[in-house]
Design a protein around this motif. Sequence first.
Motif, PDB file in Angstrom:
ATOM      1  N   GLU A 113      18.728  20.450  52.728  1.00  0.00           N
ATOM      2  CA  GLU A 113      19.708  21.544  52.717  1.00  0.00           C
ATOM      3  C   GLU A 113      19.856  22.210  54.085  1.00  0.00           C
ATOM      4  O   GLU A 113      20.823  22.931  54.338  1.00  0.00           O
ATOM      5  N   ASP A 114      18.895  21.947  54.975  1.00  0.00           N
ATOM      6  CA  ASP A 114      18.944  22.552  56.314  1.00  0.00           C
ATOM      7  C   ASP A 114      19.607  21.633  57.344  1.00  0.00           C
ATOM      8  O   ASP A 114      19.669  21.969  58.529  1.00  0.00           O
ATOM      9  N   GLY A 117      25.869  20.500  59.016  1.00  0.00           N
ATOM     10  CA  GLY A 117      27.002  20.116  58.179  1.00  0.00           C
ATOM     11  C   GLY A 117      26.911  20.623  56.754  1.00  0.00           C
ATOM     12  O   GLY A 117      27.795  20.335  55.947  1.00  0.00           O
ATOM     13  N   VAL A 118      25.859  21.386  56.452  1.00  0.00           N
ATOM     14  CA  VAL A 118      25.709  21.974  55.121  1.00  0.00           C
ATOM     15  C   VAL A 118      25.973  23.477  55.232  1.00  0.00           C
ATOM     16  O   VAL A 118      25.337  24.164  56.029  1.00  0.00           O
ATOM     17  N   PHE A 119      26.899  23.981  54.408  1.00  0.00           N
ATOM     18  CA  PHE A 119      27.284  25.386  54.474  1.00  0.00           C
ATOM     19  C   PHE A 119      27.337  25.994  53.076  1.00  0.00           C
ATOM     20  O   PHE A 119      27.676  25.316  52.104  1.00  0.00           O
ATOM     21  N   GLY A 120      27.024  27.269  53.006  1.00  0.00           N
ATOM     22  CA  GLY A 120      27.265  28.011  51.780  1.00  0.00           C
ATOM     23  C   GLY A 120      28.723  28.446  51.733  1.00  0.00           C
ATOM     24  O   GLY A 120      29.402  28.524  52.768  1.00  0.00           O
ATOM     25  N   ALA A 121      29.206  28.746  50.532  1.00  0.00           N
ATOM     26  CA  ALA A 121      30.614  29.127  50.366  1.00  0.00           C
ATOM     27  C   ALA A 121      30.963  30.359  51.178  1.00  0.00           C
ATOM     28  O   ALA A 121      32.024  30.424  51.802  1.00  0.00           O
ATOM     29  N   GLN A 122      30.064  31.335  51.178  1.00  0.00           N
ATOM     30  CA  GLN A 122      30.385  32.578  51.887  1.00  0.00           C
ATOM     31  C   GLN A 122      30.589  32.314  53.373  1.00  0.00           C
ATOM     32  O   GLN A 122      31.556  32.797  53.968  1.00  0.00           O
ATOM     33  N   THR A 123      29.714  31.527  53.957  1.00  0.00           N
ATOM     34  CA  THR A 123      29.843  31.197  55.373  1.00  0.00           C
ATOM     35  C   THR A 123      31.171  30.501  55.649  1.00  0.00           C
ATOM     36  O   THR A 123      31.899  30.862  56.586  1.00  0.00           O
ATOM     37  N   PHE A 124      31.501  29.514  54.824  1.00  0.00           N
ATOM     38  CA  PHE A 124      32.710  28.727  55.062  1.00  0.00           C
ATOM     39  C   PHE A 124      33.969  29.555  54.833  1.00  0.00           C
ATOM     40  O   PHE A 124      34.916  29.509  55.622  1.00  0.00           O
ATOM     41  N   VAL A 272      20.662  16.109  44.117  1.00  0.00           N
ATOM     42  CA  VAL A 272      19.193  16.128  44.122  1.00  0.00           C
ATOM     43  C   VAL A 272      18.631  15.965  45.528  1.00  0.00           C
ATOM     44  O   VAL A 272      17.468  16.291  45.776  1.00  0.00           O
ATOM     45  N   ALA A 273      19.437  15.455  46.470  1.00  0.00           N
ATOM     46  CA  ALA A 273      18.974  15.315  47.849  1.00  0.00           C
ATOM     47  C   ALA A 273      20.166  15.166  48.786  1.00  0.00           C
ATOM     48  O   ALA A 273      21.170  14.548  48.439  1.00  0.00           O
ATOM     49  N   ILE A 274      20.030  15.775  49.956  1.00  0.00           N
ATOM     50  CA  ILE A 274      21.023  15.646  51.017  1.00  0.00           C
ATOM     51  C   ILE A 274      20.413  14.729  52.064  1.00  0.00           C
ATOM     52  O   ILE A 274      19.307  14.988  52.558  1.00  0.00           O
ATOM     53  N   LEU A 275      21.095  13.654  52.377  1.00  0.00           N
ATOM     54  CA  LEU A 275      20.524  12.594  53.191  1.00  0.00           C
ATOM     55  C   LEU A 275      21.071  12.617  54.608  1.00  0.00           C
ATOM     56  O   LEU A 275      22.247  12.918  54.834  1.00  0.00           O
ATOM     57  N   GLY A 276      20.202  12.285  55.559  1.00  0.00           N
ATOM     58  CA  GLY A 276      20.591  12.238  56.963  1.00  0.00           C
ATOM     59  C   GLY A 276      19.397  12.547  57.834  1.00  0.00           C
ATOM     60  O   GLY A 276      18.343  12.986  57.351  1.00  0.00           O
ATOM     61  N   LEU A 309      29.135  19.377  53.500  1.00  0.00           N
ATOM     62  CA  LEU A 309      28.820  19.833  52.148  1.00  0.00           C
ATOM     63  C   LEU A 309      28.958  21.350  52.105  1.00  0.00           C
ATOM     64  O   LEU A 309      28.381  22.056  52.933  1.00  0.00           O
ATOM     65  N   VAL A 310      29.755  21.836  51.149  1.00  0.00           N
ATOM     66  CA  VAL A 310      29.898  23.287  50.952  1.00  0.00           C
ATOM     67  C   VAL A 310      29.431  23.609  49.539  1.00  0.00           C
ATOM     68  O   VAL A 310      29.934  23.044  48.563  1.00  0.00           O
ATOM     69  N   THR A 311      28.452  24.497  49.421  1.00  0.00           N
ATOM     70  CA  THR A 311      27.925  24.876  48.113  1.00  0.00           C
ATOM     71  C   THR A 311      28.612  26.140  47.624  1.00  0.00           C
ATOM     72  O   THR A 311      28.591  27.173  48.295  1.00  0.00           O
TER      73      THR A 311
END
Length: 439
Positions: A113-114, A117-124, A272-276, A309-311
């Motif tokens: 999650e860190d 390219g991974v963002f929370g909705a509020q940030t985006f 279940v997992a963010i890959l990279g 990815l935006v959560t």
Amino acid sequence: MAGGLKAAIVGSGPAGMYTAGALNSKCPGCQIDILDKLATPYGLVRAGVAPDHQTTKNVSRAYDKIMENDNVRFVGNLGLGDDISIAMLRELYDVVVLAVGTPKDRTLGIPGEDLEGVFGAQTFVYWYNGHPEFRDAVPHLDITNAIVIGNGNVALDVARVMLRTPKEMAQSDLAEHAGEHIFSSPVRTIRIVGRRGPEHAQFSSKELSELKQMDGAIPYCDASVIPEHFSTGDKKTDKVVNTNLDLLREYSKNVPAANDRKLSLDFFLSPVAILGDDKIEAVRLEKNVIKDGKSVGTGEYVEYPCDLLVTCIGYEMTMLDGLTIEHGKIKNTEGRVDDGLYVVGWAKRGPSGTIGTNRLDSQAVVDRILEDRCDDTGSSKPGPKGLDDYVRENKIQTVSFEDWQKIDMAEKESAAGPSPRRKFVRKRDMLSLIRESNA
């Protein structure tokens, strides 16, 4: 109730504004200061509502009317914690109402999650709406595949805004820097992913129907996951859900061509997992089934390529000046936190409801305030004058409602074409404009 009550409302979003309006009408003679850390009022109406939903933003006109009362002031650029404490506000005012929202995105709690390219909705959302604290939050959109986690309207907003064409967004107030990235992005596919079925999604029918009006993308849903009919016995709920199911059936008939951009509405999947390595490359998701009303993993997995990815899975309260946080919100009893200290909006009840939900909620808390303080015969606390002294002593440049009107006018005058405004996205630029106009 006797006049003279001095109240500070921290936060000028819908919850704070409806609190001010109710207090002003139910407590004649009161003095109300509405504080905000930003130089601009109205909170999520400006920074949260999608830029292509201008009709929704018109609610700000009602808030303008509240601000026009002589006993109501806007005090912008004064941050709780950074500039002034709750303890100090309680010394200055009879009543302090916290309308601060829930400023933290909930996390997925999964590996990766860190990654970049991974963002929370509020940030985006704050980024494309021009919130000054998030101006540089998204450095680029040089992506091909995006995934949005969540089955609510915010997820639809994020995907739709990313896929709109410049022509479609011409009448919006999309922040200029965000538009430059969005319109040049090579994104081809966006997936909106939910862990439950289509009948459990929290989309409004209006927002879901907007997807078929997009010029630059084709919405799609797998017909096999759509139930034939849905019934709970609640007519209102059943109507919304079945309207949504009809829309999804319509989308299931779409056959995107190879060169079409595609918006896929996917269900029964949990990440279940963010890959990279350093940045996101793919997302692993587990297929789900519904058992006893709950989403349960099957042990079967799929992996989708993903560059962004935006959560959009909700928000929660962060620690605030020593107050107890319980279940993601400020611990309170019907809005009361302590003697003279109250909470409204999302910080009180959690991130739920619409803008209008805050109106009844805030009125109920104001009734509680007046019940608690019905024996007041006046106030010896300094109120607005005390705040002015504090601001002057601490050399803080605050923003009045008249100052905001100058910012507002400058934004409207610099708008291009049919756009309603060209937003300032740096606080320093707003403060400079005010200093120059007041010189």
